[in-house]
Motif scaffolding. Sequence first.
Motif, PDB file in Angstrom:
ATOM      1  N   ARG A 270       0.831  -1.220   0.039  1.00 21.14           N
ATOM      2  CA  ARG A 270       0.019  -0.023   0.220  1.00 21.14           C
ATOM      3  C   ARG A 270       0.716   1.256   0.103  1.00 21.14           C
ATOM      4  O   ARG A 270       1.826   1.194   0.483  1.00 21.14           O
ATOM      5  N   ASP A 271       0.445   2.354  -0.670  1.00 25.06           N
ATOM      6  CA  ASP A 271       1.193   3.596  -0.612  1.00 25.06           C
ATOM      7  C   ASP A 271       1.332   4.041   0.773  1.00 25.06           C
ATOM      8  O   ASP A 271       0.433   4.076   1.739  1.00 25.06           O
ATOM      9  N   PHE A 272       2.510   4.666   1.120  1.00 17.32           N
ATOM     10  CA  PHE A 272       2.610   5.500   2.110  1.00 17.32           C
ATOM     11  C   PHE A 272       3.630   6.505   1.951  1.00 17.32           C
ATOM     12  O   PHE A 272       4.392   6.509   1.065  1.00 17.32           O
ATOM     13  N   THR A 273       3.933   7.489   3.055  1.00 19.58           N
ATOM     14  CA  THR A 273       4.980   8.505   2.859  1.00 19.58           C
ATOM     15  C   THR A 273       6.044   8.310   3.865  1.00 19.58           C
ATOM     16  O   THR A 273       5.673   7.774   5.049  1.00 19.58           O
ATOM     17  N   VAL A 274       7.326   8.783   3.615  1.00 15.47           N
ATOM     18  CA  VAL A 274       8.326   8.601   4.613  1.00 15.47           C
ATOM     19  C   VAL A 274       8.861  10.193   4.803  1.00 15.47           C
ATOM     20  O   VAL A 274       9.137  10.618   3.668  1.00 15.47           O
ATOM     21  N   PRO A 317      16.363   4.525  12.848  1.00 11.56           N
ATOM     22  CA  PRO A 317      14.907   4.694  13.893  1.00 11.56           C
ATOM     23  C   PRO A 317      13.883   5.182  13.395  1.00 11.56           C
ATOM     24  O   PRO A 317      13.871   6.402  12.517  1.00 11.56           O
ATOM     25  N   LEU A 318      12.880   4.440  13.992  1.00 11.30           N
ATOM     26  CA  LEU A 318      11.422   5.230  13.586  1.00 11.30           C
ATOM     27  C   LEU A 318      11.039   6.315  14.691  1.00 11.30           C
ATOM     28  O   LEU A 318      11.053   5.795  15.596  1.00 11.30           O
ATOM     29  N   LEU A 319      10.789   7.452  14.124  1.00  9.41           N
ATOM     30  CA  LEU A 319      10.629   8.674  14.919  1.00  9.41           C
ATOM     31  C   LEU A 319       8.877   8.640  15.239  1.00  9.41           C
ATOM     32  O   LEU A 319       8.706   8.829  16.556  1.00  9.41           O
ATOM     33  N   THR A 320       8.116   8.576  14.238  1.00 11.89           N
ATOM     34  CA  THR A 320       6.684   8.823  14.543  1.00 11.89           C
ATOM     35  C   THR A 320       6.148   7.569  13.629  1.00 11.89           C
ATOM     36  O   THR A 320       6.719   7.338  12.382  1.00 11.89           O
ATOM     37  N   ASP A 333      13.106   0.542  15.402  1.00 10.70           N
ATOM     38  CA  ASP A 333      13.749   0.602  13.885  1.00 10.70           C
ATOM     39  C   ASP A 333      12.841   0.348  12.857  1.00 10.70           C
ATOM     40  O   ASP A 333      11.983  -0.413  13.156  1.00 10.70           O
ATOM     41  N   VAL A 334      13.207   0.794  11.754  1.00 13.36           N
ATOM     42  CA  VAL A 334      12.370   0.206  10.654  1.00 13.36           C
ATOM     43  C   VAL A 334      13.507  -0.248   9.442  1.00 13.36           C
ATOM     44  O   VAL A 334      14.451   0.636   9.236  1.00 13.36           O
ATOM     45  N   ALA A 335      13.086  -1.475   8.978  1.00 14.10           N
ATOM     46  CA  ALA A 335      13.916  -1.809   7.906  1.00 14.10           C
ATOM     47  C   ALA A 335      13.529  -1.198   6.637  1.00 14.10           C
ATOM     48  O   ALA A 335      12.258  -1.536   6.038  1.00 14.10           O
ATOM     49  N   LEU A 336      14.054  -0.359   5.943  1.00 15.31           N
ATOM     50  CA  LEU A 336      13.524   0.309   4.776  1.00 15.31           C
ATOM     51  C   LEU A 336      13.533  -0.494   3.318  1.00 15.31           C
ATOM     52  O   LEU A 336      12.580  -0.454   2.838  1.00 15.31           O
ATOM     53  N   GLY A 341       5.309   1.339   6.007  1.00 18.38           N
ATOM     54  CA  GLY A 341       4.466   2.396   6.706  1.00 18.38           C
ATOM     55  C   GLY A 341       3.022   2.146   6.759  1.00 18.38           C
ATOM     56  O   GLY A 341       2.296   1.790   5.721  1.00 18.38           O
ATOM     57  N   ARG A 342       2.344   2.559   7.687  1.00 17.71           N
ATOM     58  CA  ARG A 342       0.892   2.508   7.689  1.00 17.71           C
ATOM     59  C   ARG A 342       0.610   4.274   7.583  1.00 17.71           C
ATOM     60  O   ARG A 342       0.145   5.040   8.571  1.00 17.71           O
TER      61      ARG A 342
END
Length: 349
Positions: A270-274, A317-320, A333-336, A341-342
């Motif tokens: 699904r689409d998301f933004t970073v 690191p995932l901030l929000t 953390d997030v593995a790019l 993302g949701r």
Amino acid sequence: MTVELPRSLDGTGPDRLMGVVHRLVGGVEWLHRNSRRDATPPRPVHRDIPLVITEIRDEADGVRSLRLTRPGGGRLPAWQPGAHLDVLLPSGRKRQYSLCGPPGERSHYRIAVRRLDGGAGGSREIHDELAEGDRIVARGPRNAFPFVSGRSYLFVAGGIGITPILPMVRTAMARGADWRLVYAGRSRASMPFLAELAELPAERVWIRPDTEFGIPAAGTELLDHAPAGAAVYACGPVPMITALRLALPGSAAKGLHWERFSAPPIVDGRDFTVELARSGRTVEVPAGRSALEAVGEVLPEVAYSCRQGFCGTCHVPLLTGEIRRRSRARGGDVALCVDRGRGHIAVDL
């Protein structure tokens, strides 16, 4: 080993057939990931090594090897089979290439690069712009594909996938292990290091070009060469790895360790933004692409290696925000490469 590839066979999006296969073997993928949870992910190596290209050789159609030494000579950091270098190219691109020289050799490193016109530019830069005498910087060595001691092995390589496999074969032979090698490719002309493999015991090596057999090898055909109880080490394209995983339960082999050329296909994305907090930019991630691909277009220096979620190179690191976790990244953390993302997330980049 990391090799740049187009995102799909036609260059337009994720391969649909691979998506179907991914669903079929999802259970096997889950078992493999969880069987490795007790393994410590490779630690990032921040040591920069200035190197000079002392030799460039054509190893096959579209494949060149580079011999790399310290500018003033001297020993290089030790490495083990399966290790790779993070190569920092003059353009600012970072690429990962397996070390494929003699195990234990520390006077020089050797890497091999296949030119991919449909890739992201790293292989073209190496082939078209670098020459003997040029200087580059590398980081490492680091190992996301470790070779574990055992009594018997089957090594399976597809094309440029021979690069991490070749040092493993030489190490197994030096240890007196029972081993076999199956080396597949489109044609002999496209397969690097055939001359070196000709120096190995012929009864243990099977060269399997598609042009001489009409079709790519099936998983059962590859695994027929496995000694009883063998650990299988494989590197190659996604279809070859998938075929091995599906055929493994009915073979004489007891385990499969693999490194593949590209990330697994995105299923139900699904689409998301970073939001890149330090860079002050926001990146749109379409349903059919990974955050690593999208972020890499605006921050080409972002490092990556396995593109499968377990090595830790692209974990940030995932901030929000919330993510759909598909990796072994720590909770913060997030593995790019594989996590998604949701809606909207912010990371420390």
